[in-house]
Enzyme design. Sequence first.
Site, PDB file in Angstrom:
ATOM      1  N   GLY A   1     114.757  15.959  53.393  1.00 21.09           N
ATOM      2  CA  GLY A   1     115.586  16.244  52.223  1.00 21.09           C
ATOM      3  C   GLY A   1     116.072  17.667  52.067  1.00 21.09           C
ATOM      4  O   GLY A   1     117.091  17.909  51.437  1.00 21.09           O
TER       5      GLY A   1
ATOM      6  N   ASP B   1     108.928  15.798  42.434  1.00 18.54           N
ATOM      7  CA  ASP B   1     108.918  14.632  41.555  1.00 18.54           C
ATOM      8  C   ASP B   1     107.508  14.514  40.966  1.00 18.54           C
ATOM      9  O   ASP B   1     107.194  15.181  39.984  1.00 18.54           O
ATOM     10  CB  ASP B   1     109.351  13.426  42.394  1.00 18.54           C
ATOM     11  CG  ASP B   1     109.533  12.148  41.588  1.00 18.54           C
ATOM     12  OD1 ASP B   1     109.870  12.232  40.412  1.00 18.54           O
ATOM     13  OD2 ASP B   1     109.340  11.059  42.155  1.00 18.54           O
TER      14      ASP B   1
ATOM     15  N   LYS C   1     111.534  17.660  38.492  1.00 16.53           N
ATOM     16  CA  LYS C   1     111.474  16.707  37.372  1.00 16.53           C
ATOM     17  C   LYS C   1     110.173  16.952  36.613  1.00 16.53           C
ATOM     18  O   LYS C   1     109.147  16.340  36.939  1.00 16.53           O
ATOM     19  CB  LYS C   1     111.448  15.268  37.905  1.00 16.53           C
ATOM     20  CG  LYS C   1     112.690  14.801  38.649  1.00 16.53           C
ATOM     21  CD  LYS C   1     112.502  13.350  39.125  1.00 16.53           C
ATOM     22  CE  LYS C   1     113.596  12.852  40.001  1.00 16.53           C
ATOM     23  NZ  LYS C   1     113.292  11.553  40.638  1.00 16.53           N
TER      24      LYS C   1
ATOM     25  N   ASP D   1     118.240  11.195  49.686  1.00 15.10           N
ATOM     26  CA  ASP D   1     118.735   9.877  50.096  1.00 15.10           C
ATOM     27  C   ASP D   1     118.323   8.761  49.150  1.00 15.10           C
ATOM     28  O   ASP D   1     117.364   8.892  48.385  1.00 15.10           O
ATOM     29  CB  ASP D   1     118.205   9.532  51.495  1.00 15.10           C
ATOM     30  CG  ASP D   1     116.744   9.118  51.460  1.00 15.10           C
ATOM     31  OD1 ASP D   1     115.908   9.916  50.970  1.00 15.10           O
ATOM     32  OD2 ASP D   1     116.416   7.992  51.883  1.00 15.10           O
TER      33      ASP D   1
ATOM     34  N   ARG E   1     122.598  11.273  52.073  1.00 12.21           N
ATOM     35  CA  ARG E   1     122.186  12.670  52.299  1.00 12.21           C
ATOM     36  C   ARG E   1     123.380  13.579  52.553  1.00 12.21           C
ATOM     37  O   ARG E   1     123.325  14.784  52.325  1.00 12.21           O
ATOM     38  CB  ARG E   1     121.258  12.763  53.520  1.00 12.21           C
ATOM     39  CG  ARG E   1     119.900  12.125  53.337  1.00 12.21           C
ATOM     40  CD  ARG E   1     118.973  12.552  54.481  1.00 12.21           C
ATOM     41  NE  ARG E   1     117.827  11.695  54.620  1.00 12.21           N
ATOM     42  CZ  ARG E   1     116.709  11.788  53.902  1.00 12.21           C
ATOM     43  NH1 ARG E   1     116.592  12.706  52.984  1.00 12.21           N
ATOM     44  NH2 ARG E   1     115.710  10.955  54.119  1.00 12.21           N
TER      45      ARG E   1
HETATM   46  P1  IMP Z   1     106.747  13.678  45.122  1.00 11.92           P
HETATM   47  O1  IMP Z   1     105.576  13.672  46.062  1.00 11.92           O
HETATM   48  O2  IMP Z   1     106.675  12.521  44.146  1.00 11.92           O
HETATM   49  O3  IMP Z   1     106.924  14.996  44.401  1.00 11.92           O
HETATM   50  O4  IMP Z   1     108.092  13.389  45.939  1.00 11.92           O
HETATM   51  C1  IMP Z   1     108.227  13.741  47.265  1.00 11.92           C
HETATM   52  C2  IMP Z   1     109.519  13.307  47.898  1.00 11.92           C
HETATM   53  O5  IMP Z   1     110.038  12.098  47.353  1.00 11.92           O
HETATM   54  C3  IMP Z   1     110.639  14.323  47.727  1.00 11.92           C
HETATM   55  O6  IMP Z   1     110.542  15.414  48.608  1.00 11.92           O
HETATM   56  C4  IMP Z   1     111.846  13.444  48.030  1.00 11.92           C
HETATM   57  O7  IMP Z   1     112.035  13.328  49.423  1.00 11.92           O
HETATM   58  C5  IMP Z   1     111.444  12.094  47.442  1.00 11.92           C
HETATM   59  N1  IMP Z   1     112.046  11.938  46.112  1.00 11.92           N
HETATM   60  C6  IMP Z   1     111.469  12.111  44.906  1.00 11.92           C
HETATM   61  N2  IMP Z   1     112.347  11.892  43.896  1.00 11.92           N
HETATM   62  C7  IMP Z   1     113.528  11.584  44.490  1.00 11.92           C
HETATM   63  C8  IMP Z   1     114.854  11.278  43.981  1.00 11.92           C
HETATM   64  O8  IMP Z   1     115.136  11.239  42.759  1.00 11.92           O
HETATM   65  N3  IMP Z   1     115.800  11.019  44.936  1.00 11.92           N
HETATM   66  C9  IMP Z   1     115.575  11.049  46.274  1.00 11.92           C
HETATM   67  N4  IMP Z   1     114.358  11.352  46.782  1.00 11.92           N
HETATM   68  C10 IMP Z   1     113.345  11.629  45.902  1.00 11.92           C
END
Ligand code: IMP
Length: 183
Positions: free
Chosen positions: A47, A105, A133, A162, A168
């Site tokens: 990403g 996230d 977020k 994505d 992307r």
């Molecule tokens: P986390 O571990 O929940 O903080 O999220 C890790 C990964 O999930 C991020 O680096 C993104 O690749 C993917 N991700 C989280 N939220 C989104 C979104 O809204 N759109 C696309 N990818 C997301």
Amino acid sequence: MRVQIDDKEFDLMLEYDQIKKRTRLLGIQLNLDYENKVPIFIGVLNGSFLFMADLVKEVNVPCEMAFLRVSSYKGDSSTGIVREVIGLDIDINGRDIIIVEDIVDTGLTLSYLIKQLKEKKPASIQVCSLLYKPTALQAEIEELTYIGFEIANEFVVGYGLDYNGLGRNLKDIYRVSKVPSET
Ligand code: IMP
């Protein structure tokens, strides 16, 4: 503006122009904070690839760059989600690290990554994430110093991010539509 990606519709949220302006400010801050240092920017794939490319162009202190992936797959019921850091082939011992993320996230991936990198004894670790977020966060991350934009807890796509592997390449960032289109 609205785009269709796979089975979902998305509405324009952040234009590339806004992203570029914010990235320039992040670069100015990094140039001040890392003056007289030689940091290593570590981009988290996939990403972060576009953000990393634009961010480092705004940085004028000497710096190195690397990329890694954090893969995650479902373990058994006792292990839950199993994560693994892949592809970091440089020595970070004693170095100043800036992790570059597309989005934080839940923060679970990032906290796992920070824990793994700390074991390699860097001098410091900070995180620079384009999007954040806050209401989705499940793990407090004190290293999250540089943030492009705080956004609501909704799914976004574009500029490296994505949906089902698609989107992307979009220059701007879009949020999933809540209102169905009129057609
Ligand atoms: P986390 O571990 O929940 O903080 O999220 C890790 C990964 O999930 C991020 O680096 C993104 O690749 C993917 N991700 C989280 N939220 C989104 C979104 O809204 N759109 C696309 N990818 C997301």
